[in-house]
Structures are given as structure tokens and as C-alpha cells.
Design an enzyme around this catalytic site. Structure first.
Site, PDB file in Angstrom:
ATOM      1  N   ARG A  37      78.703 -68.637 -73.078  1.00 60.92           N
ATOM      2  CA  ARG A  37      78.118 -69.806 -73.743  1.00 60.92           C
ATOM      3  C   ARG A  37      77.830 -70.939 -72.775  1.00 60.92           C
ATOM      4  NH1 ARG A  37      78.587 -69.282 -79.407  1.00 60.92           N
ATOM      5  NH2 ARG A  37      80.446 -68.211 -80.139  1.00 60.92           N
ATOM      6  N   PHE A  79      69.121 -58.938 -76.234  1.00 64.20           N
ATOM      7  CA  PHE A  79      70.320 -59.706 -76.549  1.00 64.20           C
ATOM      8  C   PHE A  79      70.484 -60.820 -75.525  1.00 64.20           C
ATOM      9  CE2 PHE A  79      74.613 -61.000 -77.275  1.00 64.20           C
ATOM     10  CZ  PHE A  79      74.645 -61.019 -78.656  1.00 64.20           C
ATOM     11  N   GLU A 128      70.028 -74.999 -85.493  1.00 63.44           N
ATOM     12  CA  GLU A 128      70.472 -73.615 -85.269  1.00 63.44           C
ATOM     13  C   GLU A 128      70.085 -73.184 -83.863  1.00 63.44           C
ATOM     14  OE1 GLU A 128      72.331 -71.265 -85.680  1.00 63.44           O
ATOM     15  OE2 GLU A 128      71.693 -69.938 -87.318  1.00 63.44           O
ATOM     16  N   ASP A 129      70.899 -72.337 -83.270  1.00 60.52           N
ATOM     17  CA  ASP A 129      70.581 -71.852 -81.922  1.00 60.52           C
ATOM     18  C   ASP A 129      69.429 -70.851 -81.954  1.00 60.52           C
ATOM     19  OD1 ASP A 129      72.129 -69.925 -83.199  1.00 60.52           O
ATOM     20  OD2 ASP A 129      73.524 -69.624 -81.544  1.00 60.52           O
ATOM     21  N   LYS A 137      79.100 -71.594 -83.668  1.00 57.57           N
ATOM     22  CA  LYS A 137      79.331 -72.426 -82.508  1.00 57.57           C
ATOM     23  C   LYS A 137      78.076 -72.546 -81.648  1.00 57.57           C
ATOM     24  CE  LYS A 137      83.912 -70.385 -82.012  1.00 57.57           C
ATOM     25  NZ  LYS A 137      84.675 -69.454 -81.152  1.00 57.57           N
ATOM     26  N   GLY A 138      77.116 -71.671 -81.893  1.00 57.81           N
ATOM     27  CA  GLY A 138      75.984 -71.517 -80.986  1.00 57.81           C
ATOM     28  C   GLY A 138      75.184 -72.777 -80.734  1.00 57.81           C
ATOM     29  N   LYS A 157      63.513 -65.063 -82.658  1.00 57.51           N
ATOM     30  CA  LYS A 157      63.299 -63.654 -82.289  1.00 57.51           C
ATOM     31  C   LYS A 157      62.593 -62.989 -83.472  1.00 57.51           C
ATOM     32  CE  LYS A 157      67.202 -61.904 -80.257  1.00 57.51           C
ATOM     33  NZ  LYS A 157      68.495 -61.143 -80.350  1.00 57.51           N
ATOM     34  N   ASP A 172      67.404 -64.716 -85.809  1.00 56.08           N
ATOM     35  CA  ASP A 172      67.225 -63.321 -85.409  1.00 56.08           C
ATOM     36  C   ASP A 172      66.738 -62.555 -86.644  1.00 56.08           C
ATOM     37  OD1 ASP A 172      67.443 -60.912 -84.008  1.00 56.08           O
ATOM     38  OD2 ASP A 172      69.605 -60.819 -84.147  1.00 56.08           O
ATOM     39  N   ASP A 231      76.503 -66.574 -77.177  1.00 54.58           N
ATOM     40  CA  ASP A 231      77.595 -65.791 -76.605  1.00 54.58           C
ATOM     41  C   ASP A 231      77.430 -64.299 -76.812  1.00 54.58           C
ATOM     42  OD1 ASP A 231      78.097 -65.821 -79.498  1.00 54.58           O
ATOM     43  OD2 ASP A 231      80.016 -64.901 -78.969  1.00 54.58           O
TER      44      ASP A 231
END
Ligand code: IMP
Ligand code: MG
Length: 176
Positions: free
Chosen positions: A165, A152, A99-100, A43-44, A131, A103, A159
């Protein structure tokens, strides 16, 4: 009892907006004369993608995929599944994944391999946040917004257990 948490702004909405505009310019330049399928990873991606597509002047089709990687919490399980595949046919299309954040890279490298197996004409990755200090699988990000530290992060679509969000800024979630 849950630990109280506190938010600290890392990038303001304006700083994010500048990064999104820069990415949109690059995409407009590179995809001129083509009609890519944008595949957002839910959902990001939803806030970022909504802002990005409105700055595009190339025609695009919009689709989504749902992947499972993180359980509830801050650590990736490393087991990735395509919960919902894109509805549009991928074969022969120019596909741009939205993509958000990248990582460890486990989720997106799995998904890029999955899409590659569907034989797109081209396949690129657009990620708002990176990241890199946490990378476990190498990932090529073709369009990158902002590099972030090993913290984080929540807000602008990201989220923690489905909370935060909606925050317009990108924030560090700190345990107090
Ligand atoms: P990766 O597989 O470790 O690269 O992470 C994949 C997904 O985890 C990202 O697409 C995000 O949805 C989520 N994620 C990674 N880092 C963060 C974070 O700092 N905050 C919120 N979600 C994150
Ligand atoms: Mg994601």
C-alpha cells in the site's frame, strides 16, 4: 512455498498526481458554495484521499466506511458487508464517495445503494482507478482518474494481502 512476485510500474506518482489534480479541479468547480461529506472507502482510499483533500478549496467534512468484499487474495468474494458505517449523518447532505478502484463494481454499487437509502441530498462517486473490463455491475463514476487494464494492481493505497500500500507509484503485480 509462495510464488515470487515482481512489480512493474503502470502509472508513476507524477501521472497519478496529475489525475488527482484534475479531479480536485472538477470537484472544486462542481461543489462551489456547498460543504460535501467525503466518505472514503477504507483502506484503499487513504493515500488518494489524503492527496485529494489537500487540493480542495471547498469546505468538506471527511468520513470513512469499512466494507468487506475481498477476502485474502485477488478475487472478490462478491459478498459485501458494511463493517463500519460513516459516523456523520448522511440524510440531506451532499455526499461524495471516495474509492480507490472500481473493478467488478459489486462493492461500490452495493455501498452506493446503501448510502442512497439514507436519503442524501446528492450522491456522487469519485474513483481514482477504473478497471472497466471486469465490470459485473454497472457503475456511474462521476469523477474518474485513470482507466487501468485487467491486471492486479498495487501501490498508492492498493494492496495484495495488506502489502504494497505504501508504494508511491501504481504497479502491476506479476507472478514470475
Ligand atoms: P470490486 O467489488 O470488484 O469492484 O472491487 C472492490 C475493491 O477491491 C476495490 O475497492 C479495491 O479495494 C479492491 N481491488 C479491486 N481491484 C484491485 C486491484 O487490482 N488491486 C488491489 N485491490 C483491488
Ligand atoms: Mg476499495
Amino acid at each position: 512455498m509462495t510464488t515470487p512476485q515482481q512489480l512493474r510500474v503502470l502509472f508513476t506518482r507524477d501521472e497519478i498526481g496529475e489525475a488527482v489534480a484534475r479531479m480536485a479541479n472538477d470537484i472544486n468547480r462542481d461543489y462551489q458554495g456547498r460543504c460535501p461529506v467525503l466518505v472514503g472507502v477504507l483502506k484503499g482510499c487513504f493515500v488518494f484521499m489524503a492527496d485529494l483533500v489537500r487540493l480542495l478549496d471547498v469546505p468538506v467534512e471527511v468520513d470513512f466506511a469499512i466494507l468487506s468484499s475481498y477476502g485474502a487474495g485477488k478475487v472478490s468474494s462478491g459478498r459485501i458487508r458494511v463493517v463500519q458505517a460513516p459516523h456523520r449523518a448522511i440524510a440531506g447532505r451532499d455526499v461524495l464517495v471516495i474509492e480507490d478502484i472500481v473493478d467488478t463494481g459489486l462493492t461500490i454499487s452495493f455501498f452506493m445503494d446503501y448510502l442512497r437509502s439514507k436519503k442524501p441530498a446528492s450522491l456522487k462517486l469519485c474513483a481514482l482507478f477504473d478497471k472497466p473490463s471486469r465490470r459485473r455491475k454497472p457503475v456511474t463514476v462521476d469523477y474518474l482518474g485513470l482507466t487501468v487494464p485487467d491486471e492486479f494492481l498495487v501501490g498508492y493505497g492498493l494492496d495484495y494481502n495488506e502489502k504494497y500500500r505504501h508504494l508511491p507509484d501504481l504497479c502491476i503485480l506479476e507472478d514470475r
